[in-house]
Enzyme design. Structure first.
Site, mmCIF file in Angstrom:
data_model
loop_
_atom_site.group_PDB
_atom_site.id
_atom_site.type_symbol
_atom_site.label_atom_id
_atom_site.label_comp_id
_atom_site.label_asym_id
_atom_site.label_seq_id
_atom_site.Cartn_x
_atom_site.Cartn_y
_atom_site.Cartn_z
ATOM 1 C CE LYS A 15 -2.422 -0.668 3.696
ATOM 2 N NZ LYS A 15 -1.723 -1.895 4.143
ATOM 3 C CB THR A 16 3.812 2.320 1.983
ATOM 4 O OG1 THR A 16 3.139 2.075 3.226
ATOM 5 C CG2 THR A 16 4.653 3.571 2.105
ATOM 6 C CE LYS A 37 -0.056 3.602 7.606
ATOM 7 N NZ LYS A 37 -0.329 2.492 6.669
ATOM 8 C CG ASP A 54 3.792 2.467 6.257
ATOM 9 O OD1 ASP A 54 4.809 1.910 5.791
ATOM 10 O OD2 ASP A 54 2.824 1.834 6.718
ATOM 11 C CD GLU A 115 0.156 3.281 3.405
ATOM 12 O OE1 GLU A 115 0.462 2.145 3.829
ATOM 13 O OE2 GLU A 115 0.973 4.196 3.254
ATOM 14 N N GLY A 116 -4.648 3.701 4.126
ATOM 15 C CA GLY A 116 -5.222 3.031 5.277
ATOM 16 C C GLY A 116 -4.223 2.114 5.949
ATOM 17 C CB ALA A 117 -3.817 0.975 9.342
ATOM 18 N NE ARG A 176 2.983 -9.405 -12.567
ATOM 19 C CZ ARG A 176 2.672 -10.273 -13.530
ATOM 20 N NH1 ARG A 176 3.173 -11.501 -13.521
ATOM 21 N NH2 ARG A 176 1.871 -9.922 -14.517
#
Length: 219
Positions: A15-16, A37, A54, A115-117, A176
């Site tokens: 995500k980060t 964040k 993050d 960005e969620g956790a 990936r």
């Protein structure tokens, strides 16, 4: 606003990386972009204090400098599920406060990447989850799918949960993360048919990926 909420099929799926790449992509169109964040569990020494790795990555990709209490309002010491880390630290995670911080960032920037956790439904307390935060922000959602065994189920469940909250799944990213995973192309092709959202990027496995080198094709 050209702002997005980034979630993932699980923790550790990139995500980060995707959030930083999205900031670089948005910066080509907008002079002022900033990452956020809202809740970070786990911290490292930074200068004379502490910071989230993050949050530091998002700051490096941002073009606007803001106070840390805005772009990372909740910094918890322990790298645990946020509700446990918050309880150990004696902290109450207040969604209204997080939304207020986002709105202040939105006043200072042309685009905000939040960005969620963890995963979409990561618990923030006994009564709230990351999905509640996403719903309160009401931003288009980008889903990061970490390609590994089990990701198809996780991706479909997460997409279903996003839409159940009345949110737009703006697109998804295939990351990936497991070079040993078999049938990667077939998995991506199946998700393209099933998720009913555009594939924004297909990120190859790299030991040290560079977010500036990742091109996200925004709709």
């Amino acid at each position: 606003m050209n702002s997005y909420f980034i979630t993932g099929t699980d923790t550790g799926v990139g995500k980060t990386l995707v959030s930083a790449a999205l900031l670089h992509t948005l910066a080509r169109r907008h002079p002022r972009v900033v990452g956020m964040k809202p809740v970070a569990a786990g911290r490292v020494r930074h200068g004379d204090g502490w910071a989230s790795e993050d949050a530091l990555a998002l700051r490096a990709a941002s073009t606007v400098e803001v106070p840390p209490e805005l772009d990372n309002p909740v910094l918890l010491p322990d790298p645990l599920s946020p509700h446990i880390a918050a309880e150990r630290a004696g902290v109450r995670i207040d969604i209204e406060h997080l939304v207020s911080c986002y709105r202040e960032l939105a006043r200072r920037a042309d685009a905000v990447v939040v960005e969620g956790a963890g995963g979409f439904h990561v618990p923030l307390s006994d009564s709230s989850t990351g999905a509640d935060l996403a719903q309160a922000l009401a931003l288009p959602v980008v889903l990061v799918v970490g390609l590994r065994l089990g990701c198809l189920n996780h991706a479909l469940l997460t997409a279903e949960a996003i839409r159940a909250r009345g949110l737009l799944l703006a697109g998804w990213v295939a990351n990936r993360i497991d070079p040993a995973m078999q049938a990667q192309e077939e998995n991506i092709a199946w998700l393209q048919r099933q998720l009913a959202a555009p594939l924004l990027a297909d990120i190859a496995y790299q030991d040290a990926p560079d977010p500036r080198a990742i091109a996200l094709h925004l709709p």
